[in-house]
Design a protein around this motif. Sequence first.
Motif, PDB file in Angstrom:
ATOM      1  N   HIS A 164       0.896  -1.162   0.212  1.00 55.21           N
ATOM      2  CA  HIS A 164      -0.070  -0.187  -0.057  1.00 55.21           C
ATOM      3  C   HIS A 164       0.938   1.334   0.070  1.00 55.21           C
ATOM      4  O   HIS A 164       0.665   2.077  -0.654  1.00 55.21           O
ATOM      5  CB  HIS A 164      -0.936   0.073   1.214  1.00 55.21           C
ATOM      6  CG  HIS A 164      -2.135  -0.867   1.189  1.00 55.21           C
ATOM      7  ND1 HIS A 164      -2.836  -0.785   0.140  1.00 55.21           N
ATOM      8  CD2 HIS A 164      -2.475  -1.914   1.832  1.00 55.21           C
ATOM      9  CE1 HIS A 164      -3.919  -1.746   0.136  1.00 55.21           C
ATOM     10  NE2 HIS A 164      -3.917  -2.213   1.473  1.00 55.21           N
ATOM     11  N   ALA A 165       2.042   1.210   0.834  1.00 53.07           N
ATOM     12  CA  ALA A 165       2.943   2.388   0.834  1.00 53.07           C
ATOM     13  C   ALA A 165       3.457   3.070  -0.396  1.00 53.07           C
ATOM     14  O   ALA A 165       3.589   3.911  -0.784  1.00 53.07           O
ATOM     15  CB  ALA A 165       3.845   2.134   2.003  1.00 53.07           C
ATOM     16  N   THR A 201      -6.581   3.548  14.183  1.00 56.90           N
ATOM     17  CA  THR A 201      -5.800   3.630  13.009  1.00 56.90           C
ATOM     18  C   THR A 201      -5.267   2.298  12.489  1.00 56.90           C
ATOM     19  O   THR A 201      -5.124   1.169  13.343  1.00 56.90           O
ATOM     20  CB  THR A 201      -4.556   4.366  13.106  1.00 56.90           C
ATOM     21  OG1 THR A 201      -3.673   3.898  14.151  1.00 56.90           O
ATOM     22  CG2 THR A 201      -5.121   5.849  13.342  1.00 56.90           C
ATOM     23  N   ASP A 202      -5.058   2.059  11.118  1.00 56.48           N
ATOM     24  CA  ASP A 202      -4.462   0.826  10.642  1.00 56.48           C
ATOM     25  C   ASP A 202      -2.964   0.433  10.945  1.00 56.48           C
ATOM     26  O   ASP A 202      -2.329   1.168  10.120  1.00 56.48           O
ATOM     27  CB  ASP A 202      -4.803   0.664   9.070  1.00 56.48           C
ATOM     28  CG  ASP A 202      -4.778  -0.462   8.294  1.00 56.48           C
ATOM     29  OD1 ASP A 202      -3.779  -1.212   8.842  1.00 56.48           O
ATOM     30  OD2 ASP A 202      -5.172  -0.812   7.315  1.00 56.48           O
ATOM     31  N   ASP A 203      -2.816  -0.247  11.815  1.00 54.20           N
ATOM     32  CA  ASP A 203      -1.300  -0.488  12.340  1.00 54.20           C
ATOM     33  C   ASP A 203      -0.601  -0.871  10.861  1.00 54.20           C
ATOM     34  O   ASP A 203       0.661  -0.943  11.009  1.00 54.20           O
ATOM     35  CB  ASP A 203      -1.260  -1.308  13.406  1.00 54.20           C
ATOM     36  CG  ASP A 203      -1.634  -0.704  14.788  1.00 54.20           C
ATOM     37  OD1 ASP A 203      -1.394   0.720  14.621  1.00 54.20           O
ATOM     38  OD2 ASP A 203      -2.103  -1.385  15.744  1.00 54.20           O
ATOM     39  N   ARG A 213       0.269   1.512   8.568  1.00 54.67           N
ATOM     40  CA  ARG A 213       1.209   2.353   9.421  1.00 54.67           C
ATOM     41  C   ARG A 213       2.739   1.735   9.486  1.00 54.67           C
ATOM     42  O   ARG A 213       3.704   2.370   9.052  1.00 54.67           O
ATOM     43  CB  ARG A 213       1.027   2.584  11.044  1.00 54.67           C
ATOM     44  CG  ARG A 213      -0.110   3.543  11.325  1.00 54.67           C
ATOM     45  CD  ARG A 213      -0.489   3.729  12.738  1.00 54.67           C
ATOM     46  NE  ARG A 213       0.546   4.614  13.007  1.00 54.67           N
ATOM     47  CZ  ARG A 213       1.386   4.559  13.993  1.00 54.67           C
ATOM     48  NH1 ARG A 213       1.692   3.125  14.331  1.00 54.67           N
ATOM     49  NH2 ARG A 213       2.259   5.388  14.631  1.00 54.67           N
ATOM     50  N   VAL A 214       2.751   0.337   9.728  1.00 53.38           N
ATOM     51  CA  VAL A 214       4.325  -0.152   9.789  1.00 53.38           C
ATOM     52  C   VAL A 214       4.744  -0.261   8.012  1.00 53.38           C
ATOM     53  O   VAL A 214       5.897  -0.151   8.064  1.00 53.38           O
ATOM     54  CB  VAL A 214       3.980  -1.722  10.157  1.00 53.38           C
ATOM     55  CG1 VAL A 214       5.119  -2.736   9.773  1.00 53.38           C
ATOM     56  CG2 VAL A 214       3.780  -1.507  11.879  1.00 53.38           C
ATOM     57  N   GLY A 228      12.090   4.530   8.451  1.00 53.40           N
ATOM     58  CA  GLY A 228      12.246   5.072   9.541  1.00 53.40           C
ATOM     59  C   GLY A 228      10.649   5.435  10.021  1.00 53.40           C
ATOM     60  O   GLY A 228       9.891   5.075   9.457  1.00 53.40           O
ATOM     61  N   GLU A 229      10.673   6.089  11.463  1.00 54.76           N
ATOM     62  CA  GLU A 229       9.248   6.124  12.054  1.00 54.76           C
ATOM     63  C   GLU A 229       8.786   7.502  11.480  1.00 54.76           C
ATOM     64  O   GLU A 229       9.305   8.632  11.074  1.00 54.76           O
ATOM     65  CB  GLU A 229       9.505   6.493  13.516  1.00 54.76           C
ATOM     66  CG  GLU A 229       9.893   5.094  14.096  1.00 54.76           C
ATOM     67  CD  GLU A 229       9.832   5.335  15.893  1.00 54.76           C
ATOM     68  OE1 GLU A 229       9.718   6.257  16.294  1.00 54.76           O
ATOM     69  OE2 GLU A 229      10.260   4.060  16.242  1.00 54.76           O
ATOM     70  N   MET A 230       7.365   7.530  11.534  1.00 55.92           N
ATOM     71  CA  MET A 230       6.635   8.926  11.046  1.00 55.92           C
ATOM     72  C   MET A 230       6.674  10.037  12.322  1.00 55.92           C
ATOM     73  O   MET A 230       7.049   9.342  13.432  1.00 55.92           O
ATOM     74  CB  MET A 230       5.245   8.630  10.739  1.00 55.92           C
ATOM     75  CG  MET A 230       5.096   7.699   9.614  1.00 55.92           C
ATOM     76  SD  MET A 230       3.176   7.659   9.221  1.00 55.92           S
ATOM     77  CE  MET A 230       2.874   6.012  10.244  1.00 55.92           C
TER      78      MET A 230
END
Length: 143
Positions: free
Chosen positions: A14-15, A35-37, A40-41, A49-51
């Motif tokens: 998806h990303a 939220t859709d974990d 997010r992952v 990296g992290e958002m």
Amino acid sequence: MVAATESGNAGDSHADKLGFTSGMVVQELGWDEDTDDDLRVDIEDTIGGEMVDEDADDVIDVVVLWWRDGDGDLVDALMDAIAPLADDGYVWVFSPKTGTDGHVDPSEIAESAPTAGLTQTNVVSLGGWSGSRLVQPKSRKRA
């Protein structure tokens, strides 16, 4: 053969489909327990990296805005979201799918975008969420 064209191949996350790439600075707003974990992952794996959260001082490439019915004024949230956005940056508004708790009518997003100085370019289905891509019109970008 049909099986050869189905999703699931490397690079079909998806990303990736949403335009996220390695090294992007992505700010996440509106996170909550619903939220859709997995998404997010997937985004964090893709960007490497992290958002960052709303307190970040960075120039932001993409804002991920989780938005539900009852979250407040979408125009105000979009105005806040675009403040740290790079000239070619954009916003993904993720809202619960039609018929689910917290659903936001797509017309609300479409009508709020131009008021905030954005243009809606794409709408995608992401499992239990819908995504609307909002960009800054070229004529409105800073020099």
